[in-house]
Write an enzyme that holds these catalytic residues in place. Structure first.
Site, short mmCIF file in Angstrom:
data_model
loop_
_atom_site.label_atom_id
_atom_site.label_comp_id
_atom_site.label_asym_id
_atom_site.label_seq_id
_atom_site.Cartn_x
_atom_site.Cartn_y
_atom_site.Cartn_z
N TYR A 109 0.85 -1.21 0.00
CA TYR A 109 0.00 0.00 0.00
C TYR A 109 0.88 1.25 0.00
O TYR A 109 1.10 1.85 1.06
CB TYR A 109 -0.91 0.01 1.23
CG TYR A 109 -1.78 -1.22 1.38
CD1 TYR A 109 -2.82 -1.47 0.49
CD2 TYR A 109 -1.58 -2.13 2.42
CE1 TYR A 109 -3.64 -2.58 0.62
CE2 TYR A 109 -2.38 -3.25 2.56
CZ TYR A 109 -3.41 -3.47 1.67
OH TYR A 109 -4.21 -4.57 1.81
N TRP A 145 -3.83 6.09 2.91
CA TRP A 145 -5.22 5.62 3.05
C TRP A 145 -5.86 6.35 4.22
O TRP A 145 -5.19 6.67 5.22
CB TRP A 145 -5.25 4.11 3.32
CG TRP A 145 -5.49 3.27 2.11
CD1 TRP A 145 -6.66 2.64 1.77
CD2 TRP A 145 -4.54 2.92 1.09
NE1 TRP A 145 -6.49 1.94 0.60
CE2 TRP A 145 -5.21 2.09 0.16
CE3 TRP A 145 -3.21 3.23 0.86
CZ2 TRP A 145 -4.59 1.58 -0.98
CZ3 TRP A 145 -2.58 2.71 -0.26
CH2 TRP A 145 -3.28 1.90 -1.17
N TRP A 201 -8.45 5.80 6.79
CA TRP A 201 -8.51 5.45 8.22
C TRP A 201 -7.18 4.98 8.73
O TRP A 201 -6.88 5.10 9.92
CB TRP A 201 -9.70 4.58 8.59
CG TRP A 201 -9.79 3.14 8.15
CD1 TRP A 201 -9.43 2.61 6.96
CD2 TRP A 201 -10.35 2.07 8.93
NE1 TRP A 201 -9.72 1.27 6.94
CE2 TRP A 201 -10.30 0.90 8.13
CE3 TRP A 201 -10.90 1.96 10.20
CZ2 TRP A 201 -10.77 -0.34 8.57
CZ3 TRP A 201 -11.37 0.72 10.63
CH2 TRP A 201 -11.30 -0.41 9.83
N TYR A 231 0.67 0.11 -7.57
CA TYR A 231 -0.62 -0.16 -6.94
C TYR A 231 -1.74 0.05 -7.97
O TYR A 231 -1.72 1.01 -8.74
CB TYR A 231 -0.83 0.74 -5.71
CG TYR A 231 -2.17 0.50 -5.08
CD1 TYR A 231 -2.36 -0.56 -4.20
CD2 TYR A 231 -3.27 1.30 -5.41
CE1 TYR A 231 -3.62 -0.82 -3.66
CE2 TYR A 231 -4.53 1.05 -4.86
CZ TYR A 231 -4.69 -0.01 -4.00
OH TYR A 231 -5.93 -0.26 -3.47
N GLN A 267 -13.96 6.26 3.35
CA GLN A 267 -13.62 5.13 4.23
C GLN A 267 -14.10 5.42 5.64
O GLN A 267 -14.52 6.56 5.93
CB GLN A 267 -12.10 4.92 4.22
CG GLN A 267 -11.66 3.64 3.55
CD GLN A 267 -10.22 3.26 3.85
OE1 GLN A 267 -9.43 4.08 4.26
NE2 GLN A 267 -9.90 1.99 3.63
N GLY A 292 -14.13 -0.34 4.81
CA GLY A 292 -12.81 -0.67 5.36
C GLY A 292 -12.58 -2.17 5.49
O GLY A 292 -11.48 -2.61 5.77
N ASP A 331 -13.03 -4.87 3.17
CA ASP A 331 -13.35 -5.06 1.76
C ASP A 331 -14.12 -6.32 1.36
O ASP A 331 -15.11 -6.22 0.67
CB ASP A 331 -12.05 -5.03 0.93
CG ASP A 331 -11.19 -3.81 1.25
OD1 ASP A 331 -11.51 -3.07 2.21
OD2 ASP A 331 -10.20 -3.60 0.53
N ARG A 339 -5.81 -12.88 -0.42
CA ARG A 339 -6.44 -11.70 -1.05
C ARG A 339 -7.84 -12.06 -1.54
O ARG A 339 -8.17 -13.24 -1.69
CB ARG A 339 -5.58 -11.22 -2.24
CG ARG A 339 -4.19 -10.74 -1.87
CD ARG A 339 -4.21 -9.46 -1.05
NE ARG A 339 -4.97 -8.39 -1.69
CZ ARG A 339 -5.28 -7.24 -1.09
NH1 ARG A 339 -4.93 -7.01 0.16
NH2 ARG A 339 -5.96 -6.32 -1.73
N GLU A 342 -0.54 -7.44 8.53
CA GLU A 342 -1.88 -6.90 8.25
C GLU A 342 -2.92 -7.65 9.08
O GLU A 342 -3.85 -7.05 9.61
CB GLU A 342 -2.17 -7.04 6.75
CG GLU A 342 -3.36 -6.23 6.28
CD GLU A 342 -3.46 -6.21 4.76
OE1 GLU A 342 -2.77 -7.02 4.08
OE2 GLU A 342 -4.24 -5.39 4.23
C1 GLC Z 1 -7.12 -2.75 2.77
C2 GLC Z 1 -8.09 -2.72 3.95
C3 GLC Z 1 -8.44 -1.28 4.24
C4 GLC Z 1 -7.17 -0.48 4.47
C5 GLC Z 1 -6.21 -0.62 3.28
C6 GLC Z 1 -4.86 -0.01 3.54
O1 GLC Z 1 -7.72 -2.30 1.62
O2 GLC Z 1 -9.24 -3.47 3.68
O3 GLC Z 1 -9.29 -1.20 5.36
O4 GLC Z 1 -7.47 0.85 4.68
O5 GLC Z 1 -5.99 -1.98 3.03
O6 GLC Z 1 -4.28 -0.57 4.68
#
Ligand code: GLC
Length: 443
Positions: free
Chosen positions: A34, A38, A40, A86, A110, A172, A174, A207, A407
């Site tokens: 990531y 993002w 949250w 990404y 989010q 959040g 997914d 995933r 994660e």
């Molecule tokens: C995934 C999670 C999401 C989070 C993102 C970055 O998409 O589902 O909640 O914000 O990863 O960590």
């Protein structure tokens, strides 16, 4: 398996992880998986960092709020550095008309946990930092209020008191099982330019499936064709779900925002009206038969029966009655549901073990996530269920100390999964350590 870290080592490791993922103006949720900011994640990172480096925490929030759209929405992904490996890449969203100049963003939002994090940072600040946090609340208040207003209008235009999400990513969580029936109805059309990038750094088994992904992309494709116009999306969205998780996060954040408003001498009527409406409407999501809160599918006009942490989020939102909290605690303690059967088992699985969709290693289909442990622990404490809260904190801290910041973790044996070097697992370790210490002192 590595040896578990001590308190001090765990703090140092968490701060080192956050530094490693820091690109200067924002902390990546995970080094490789990531690479952008993002929503949250940024709020949670700021909460953890704020206990140690308040100035850096405030920068994190400023970077996030820089992405706000004119209509108040704070997007779920901010591409501060432009494109990377990404996917979706910034161009895919076609949000140029809406996003701030020079800062491409996604078109969705989010979980709005930011107000709760800011309120807590102010409350926990030592005397020497209080004034700086107070000023920061004043600086950020208009943008956070505008964002909450966006949720309560764009995603609840009929004033039902509950917002609906139009994409599972807005929750959040997914690929959570509660969305499966609503997604199954979609007939995704081919989106030729889309190539998945999420399985380069993480195993495919951890995933979402190709079927899920085709639907995630299909929804983006529909909404970008509508120019991201909230009214059009509300009318046309083939996926419209009233999610107990998102609504609990928003309700709690509304409460925290009202507290901030009072601190700043701002009026609270609008926020209190949102709070009253949600308090009146949320009980409709309860299912006596299931003993939990369930999502509602606006398009089918029916509940989405499913287990999982979305029901427990009502504890975080302070939306469960004592009887409902007791039903949730009973499931928490039930070996057929959430209590581990194996000595190496940990809570809280994001899905009940006896749910046919439970998969202990796949993303939001079963693994333990540090964020949900933290939220539900807070909720159990507020309901007076301190043992359950302590279990969740201990399990979360044991996982990050033993395995590092991943994660998510397999609830049956703690095996780490998903992205490595995951920022909010580190940030919340800092928060959980502090809360666990405070709880020990109180006991
Ligand atoms: C995934 C999670 C999401 C989070 C993102 C970055 O998409 O589902 O909640 O914000 O990863 O960590």
């Amino acid at each position: 398996m590595t040896a578990a870290l001590t308190d001090d080592e765990a703090t140092r490791a968490a701060l080192a992880q956050l530094r490693a993922n820091d690109v200067g103006t924002f902390v990546k949720p995970a080094e490789r998986q990531y690479p952008h900011q993002w929503n949250w994640d940024a709020a949670l990172v700021a909460l953890g960092l704020g206990l140690h480096d308040p100035e850096r925490a405030r920068l994190e929030v400023r970077s996030l709020l820089r992405g706000a759209w004119r209509n108040g929405m704070v997007p779920h992904i901010l591409y501060h550095l432009g494109a990377s490996d990404y996917r979706p890449d910034p161009a895919f969203w076609r949000t140029a008309e809406h996003h701030p100049a020079g800062l491409p963003t996604s078109g969705l939002s989010q979980p709005p946990i930011l107000a709760s994090c800011l309120h807590r940072l102010h409350a926990l600040a030592p005397e020497t930092e209080r004034a700086a946090w107070h000023d920061f609340l004043a600086e950020t208040y208009p943008a956070v209020l505008a964002w909450h207003r966006w949720w309560h209008t764009a995603r609840d235009p009929e004033g039902r008191g509950l917002v609906a999400i139009v994409h599972p990513w807005e929750s959040g969580t997914d690929d959570a099982p509660r969305f499966v029936p609503a997604l199954a109805r979609l007939r995704p059309t081919a989106v030729p330019e889309f190539v998945r990038g999420d399985r380069t750094h993480v195993a495919a088994a951890e995933r979402p499936s190709d079927d899920d992904y085709a639907r995630f992309v299909h929804l983006i494709d529909l909404y970008r064709a509508l120019g991201w116009d909230p009214d059009a999306i509300w009318r046309e969205a083939p996926f419209r779900v009233v999610d107990p998780f998102l609504n609990a996060v928003l309700h709690r954040a509304d409460g925290d925002l009202a507290e901030v408003a009072r601190l700043l001498g701002e009026p609270t009527d609008e926020i209190e009206a949102w709070r009253d409406a949600t308090r009146r409407a949320y009980p409709q999501l309860w299912s006596d038969a299931a003993g939990t809160f369930q999502a509602w599918d606006d398009r089918a006009g029916a509940p989405l029966p499913s287990s999982g942490i979305a029901g427990f989020a009502a504890l975080w939102g302070r939306l469960a009655t004592p009887e409902q909290a007791e039903a949730l605690r009973a499931a928490f303690a039930d070996p057929a549901a959430y209590a581990p059967v194996d000595p190496a088992g940990v809570r809280l699985a994001t899905v009940r073990r006896d749910d046919p969709l439970f998969m202990p290693r796949r993303y939001w289909r079963g693994p333990v996530w540090i964020v949900t442990n933290w939220m539900v622990a807070d909720g159990f404490d507020a309901a007076g269920m301190h043992d359950a809260a302590a279990t969740l904190r201990d399990d979360a801290l044991a996982l990050t100390r033993r395995h590092g910041f991943h994660e998510h973790y397999d609830p049956t044996d703690g095996t780490p999964g998903g992205a490595r070097g995951f920022s909010w697992s580190a940030a919340l370790t800092l928060v959980l350590e502090r809360e666990a210490r405070a709880a020990r002192l109180e006991a």
